[in-house]
Design an enzyme around this catalytic site. Structure first.
Site, PDB file in Angstrom:
ATOM      1  N   HIS A  94     -25.674 -15.103   5.481  1.00 25.80           N
ATOM      2  CA  HIS A  94     -24.489 -15.822   4.981  1.00 25.80           C
ATOM      3  C   HIS A  94     -24.415 -17.173   5.667  1.00 25.80           C
ATOM      4  O   HIS A  94     -25.224 -17.487   6.551  1.00 25.80           O
ATOM      5  CB  HIS A  94     -23.194 -15.033   5.221  1.00 25.80           C
ATOM      6  CG  HIS A  94     -23.003 -14.605   6.633  1.00 25.80           C
ATOM      7  ND1 HIS A  94     -22.624 -15.466   7.633  1.00 25.80           N
ATOM      8  CD2 HIS A  94     -23.153 -13.395   7.228  1.00 25.80           C
ATOM      9  CE1 HIS A  94     -22.544 -14.811   8.774  1.00 25.80           C
ATOM     10  NE2 HIS A  94     -22.876 -13.546   8.561  1.00 25.80           N
ATOM     11  N   CYS A 122     -21.783 -10.137   7.956  1.00 25.62           N
ATOM     12  CA  CYS A 122     -23.143  -9.766   8.384  1.00 25.62           C
ATOM     13  C   CYS A 122     -23.587  -8.428   7.806  1.00 25.62           C
ATOM     14  O   CYS A 122     -24.523  -8.353   7.011  1.00 25.62           O
ATOM     15  CB  CYS A 122     -23.215  -9.720   9.908  1.00 25.62           C
ATOM     16  SG  CYS A 122     -23.130 -11.346  10.698  1.00 25.62           S
TER      17      CYS A 122
END
Length: 867
Positions: free
Chosen positions: A317, A87
């Site tokens: 992601h 992240c």
């Protein structure tokens, strides 16, 4: 007559020409003004970001509104990836346009939103550049995992940022620097709806007040990140969600892959049921994002800004749910974790177009700058993708030589940080064409000097065989007797202010103080001004000497008595040899001959803290040690080893104390009658406490002199350890495995429907050694993933034949190709700027699916590999 007609014709012609010329000039002036006005009207930019949204597991299949707006109305990038599946590192790359190794945010904890990030990289995000050129910038939603809300990042005029990590309820936001807490009321607090409303209101207000100012907004959703709380109206959708069940689902164990894949076995039935519920809840949270996209689209259409606005939709992601037996998570280099959705809709984008080229998260910042008409800064590693969106303009129909678009076909995927010392060691090994490590160990263990168990004189290494039969080399540990002898045999010599050679040890000298000098010393000691030398023990551990300088003379604190069981005050005498020491004691044995050492005055700093017998912490938070440690490598090494040993001993002691504390907590007696006077409130108890306080250990007494800043640091560190301990205790001992990142799930985790009622379980998602660097290549002939792990393990997957990365085929790849892949990987690992980080595609042979080969233009620089 003819002349008059001719003159009239010329007059009329000149009038027409003048009129035509003036109208032409007027037309040109008008056209230039219109073009100039259009040039000044820059487009709006809206970036919509989701958290943990996958492509491989079918999350987009349920987002019909988003696909209609972005896929049918814009361009789809079918090969969109992130350069790191984490992240905070990925979001930092989006903001700066840099690879992880250039912005140094390697994990979600280390350096994430740290002072270093704030000082070095945050002032160079795309928001800063756009804000400086007149864009009205605004941010709504999740920023970085460790953002604490104490400041407004530079470049943002409007700031509504989530404090810490993703949540849907019971969170805190920083609204332009003011913290605002939210509760559990869906109508007021649901995070997805909140940031949607805030962003729409800001856009309307900004266009009403500043109609000609372009807007750049980021709408950063928490969905579908945990805790996966959906809106109430969507909580019953998708009861049979199964898009996550791919060919790699529960494909475990994988003995051909890296360590965590070998360790992870097939999921239990409770794990498989959890993955089904998790997929369902993730899809439910995305329905609110789908509605948000529709509301945003309708707002732009109502305000007439749709045709002048670029909308970008992507995620930080991907995600995996059950793939390779991993219950949930990210952080793997495989496609399910690094592939992300990526759409662009805007004025120059052909609706329904498909772009096959590779686009990355590091391309976001350069693309946004390009849309705004700004050049890409040279320190950004990404490139603008607008050149991939240019419509085919009609040109000369006789021109056949059209330039093809040259674009990258390879990029770097990286996770974790390698220790520099270890990295350099591995680098030297890899470039020396040496034998593999296990073969070198085998050769060494065949030598006689390594075959005995540290019994030979001067033996430093020994060979052992572990439980699996592998040979290992261990360093011999010197016994405590040898260490004691070594310590006693070390001679104490003058550090000298000799003019000969201050680095040389010239042995003993016949120097001795005169009787007058010794008399002056005794008079000084009897002087009341010398009373600051308070009686106390300077040391409680074995050491050699400690120096004191007084009136140009150097004195040694004699610490040889440390080995005695009975402690006594230590004498400080002028530096001379042992024989003169004895004579001086016989001659000058008066009671006033001893000078008692005070630790606070040894280094001339009354408020310094003695950490070891050679190092101190000064009041200005600097550390000062004896000169010997800075001049002698041997002394430095010995003292460092001593400190390491002390740390290890204290850690063991802390561990034992925690066990005792836990035992006492479990065996706590019943509450006593507090109305009675306790023992320590009585006079005897008070006196006992005062007596204990007045006989503090020297180190404890010195520790009381630590300033408030150091105490605050220790207190914060203690609280942090306690929080970690509580988390471990909550997980349970069976879920706290060394080297693994594990989590527990129970019936209380999800606070919104659908609930979990099958009890608690433990699962591990990653490991400490899951650090890697990978090459991902996609072009007309090749589609593969090549990875090097920190453990030395290699992986290679050909997606043309194995799209789900089921089998590691590194052993089938030619050694020369592996060498070239390694060289290319090392180049990308150290690249800086878009010129280095986007190399032109290498010439690849047009091979078949059975494999191709690279042009052998590089030498075999790397030969030590393990697969």
């Amino acid at each position: 007559m003819k002349t008059s007609w001719f003159a009239l014709f010329l007059a009329v012609l000149s009038t027409e020409l003048l009129t035509s010329h003036s109208s032409t000039l007027k037309s040109l002036r008008f056209r230039g003004r219109v073009q100039q006005e259009r040039k000044n009207i820059r487009p709006n930019i809206i970036l919509v970001l989701t958290d943990d949204q996958d492509v491989e597991l079918g999350s987009l299949q349920v987002m019909n509104k988003t696909r209609r707006i972005m896929e049918n109305g814009g361009a789809s990038f079918i090969n969109a990836f992130v350069t790191t599946p984490m992240c905070c590192p990925s979001r930092s790359s989006m903001l700066t346009g840099k690879y992880v190794h250039n912005h140094n945010i390697y994990t979600n904890n280390e350096n994430c939103s740290s002072p270093s990030w704030q000082a070095t990289h945050e002032p160079r995000t795309f928001a800063v550049y756009l804000n400086n050129t007149g864009y009205r910038t605004a941010f709504f939603g999740k920023y970085l995992n460790e953002y604490n809300g104490s400041y407004i990042p530079p470049g943002w005029r409007e700031w509504v940022g989530l404090v810490k990590n993703s949540r849907f309820y019971n969170y805190t936001i920083s609204r332009n620097g003011n913290k605002e807490k939210h509760g559990f009321d869906y109508a007021k607090d649901y995070f997805t709806d909140l940031i949607t409303n805030e962003s729409i209101n800001y856009f309307r207000m900004s266009k009403r007040i500043y109609p000609h100012r372009p807007i750049m907004m980021v709408i950063s959703h928490a969905a579908p990140h945990g805790p996966e709380d959906s809106a109430p109206q969507f909580s019953e959708l998708y009861p049979n969600a199964s898009q996550h069940i791919t060919p790699s689902y529960n494909y475990a164990p994988n003995m051909d892959k890296h360590w965590i894949m070998q360790y992870t076995g097939p999921m239990l039935p409770i794990h498989m049921e959890f993955t089904n519920v998790l997929q369902r809840k993730r899809l439910q949270t995305l329905m609110s994002v789908d509605d948000s996209m529709e509301r945003l689209y309708q707002m732009l259409a109502e305000m007439g800004e749709l045709e002048n606005t670029y909308i970008i939709y992507t995620a930080d992601h991907g995600y995996h749910i059950g793939q390779f037996g991993l219950v949930k998570g990210k952080s793997m280099p495989y496609d399910f974790d690094i592939r992300v959705p990526f759409f662009i809709r805007g004025p120059s984008v052909e609706p329904g177009s498909v772009v096959p080229q590779i686009v990355l998260n590091i391309d976001l910042a350069p693309t946004i700058l390009d849309i705004a008409g700004l050049d890409t800064p040279p320190d950004m590693d990404g490139k603008s993708v607008l050149k991939l969106l240019d419509l085919e303009r009609p040109g000369n129909r006789f021109r056949t030589n059209k330039k093809t678009k040259i674009w990258r076909d390879t990029f770097l995927v990286e996770r974790g940080k390698f220790l520099r010392k270890k990295e350099e060691a591995n680098k030297n090994t890899q470039q020396s064409n040496q034998l593999p490590k296990y073969e070198r160990v085998k050769e060494l263990c065949q030598q006689a000097r390594y075959q005995t168990a540290c019994e030979q004189p001067g033996q430093k290494w020994q060979c052992t065989e572990d439980a699996s039969g592998k040979l290992r080399i261990h360093k011999c540990k010197v016994s405590s007797d040898i260490l004691a002898i070594r310590k006693r045999t070390r001679s104490i010599h003058s550090r000298g202010y000799s003019g000969k050679d201050k680095d040389c040890n010239c042995g003993d000298t016949d120097f001795r103080n005169s009787r007058t000098q010794r008399k002056n010393q005794r008079q000084f000691l009897r002087n009341p001004s010398a009373q600051k030398y308070k009686p106390r023990f300077v040391h409680t551990r074995q050491t050699r000497s400690l120096s004191v300088e007084f009136e140009g003379e150097i004195y040694d604190i004699n610490l040889e008595e440390e080995e005695l069981q009975v402690l006594k005050t230590r004498s400080i005498t002028k530096r001379h040899n042992a024989e003169n020491d004895k004579k001086a004691e016989e001659t000058d044995g008066a009671p006033g001959d001893t000078m008692v050492a005070d630790g606070t005055d040894v280094i001339g700093q009354p408020s310094s803290v003695r950490v070891t017998h050679k190092c101190f912490i000064l009041p200005n938070d600097t550390i000062r040690c004896e000169r010997e440690l800075y001049q002698s490598a041997r002394a430095w090494k010995d003292h460092k080893a001593y400190i390491d040993k002390e740390i290890e001993a204290l850690q063991d002691k802390i561990k034992n104390l925690r066990e005792v504390r836990g035992h006492l907590k479990r065996r706590k007696p019943d509450e006593c009658d507090c109305t009675k006077q306790s023992y320590y409130n009585k006079e005897k108890g008070v006196k006992t406490q005062e007596k204990i306080k007045s006989h503090l250990h020297p180190f404890k007494e010195a520790a009381q002199e630590v300033d408030s800043k150091l105490q605050l640091f220790k207190e914060n560190r203690r609280r942090k350890k306690e929080r970690k301990g509580k988390k471990r205790q909550k997980k349970g001992d069976e879920c706290s495995l060394p080297g693994l990142t594990c989590f527990t799930h129970d019936n209380n985790h999800w606070q919104t429907a659908p609930f979990w009622n099958l009890g608690s379980f433990c699962a591990c998602t990653s490991s400490n050694n899951n650090t890697y660097w990978c090459l991902r290549t996609v072009n007309d002939t090749h589609n593969f993933l090549f990875c090097e792990f920190a453990t030395g393990f290699l992986e290679f997957f050909d997606m043309n034949t194995d799209p789900y990365q089921l089998t590691n085929t590194v052993h089938t790849v030619e050694r020369g190709i592996l060498n070239q892949l390694h060289v290319q990987l090392m180049e990308l690992r150290s690249c800086q700027g878009y010129k280095q980080c986007n190399p032109r595609p290498k010439g690849l042979e047009t091979g078949n699916k059975d494999g191709g080969s690279y042009d052998p233009h590089r030498g075999q620089l790397w030969d030590g590999w393990e697969g």
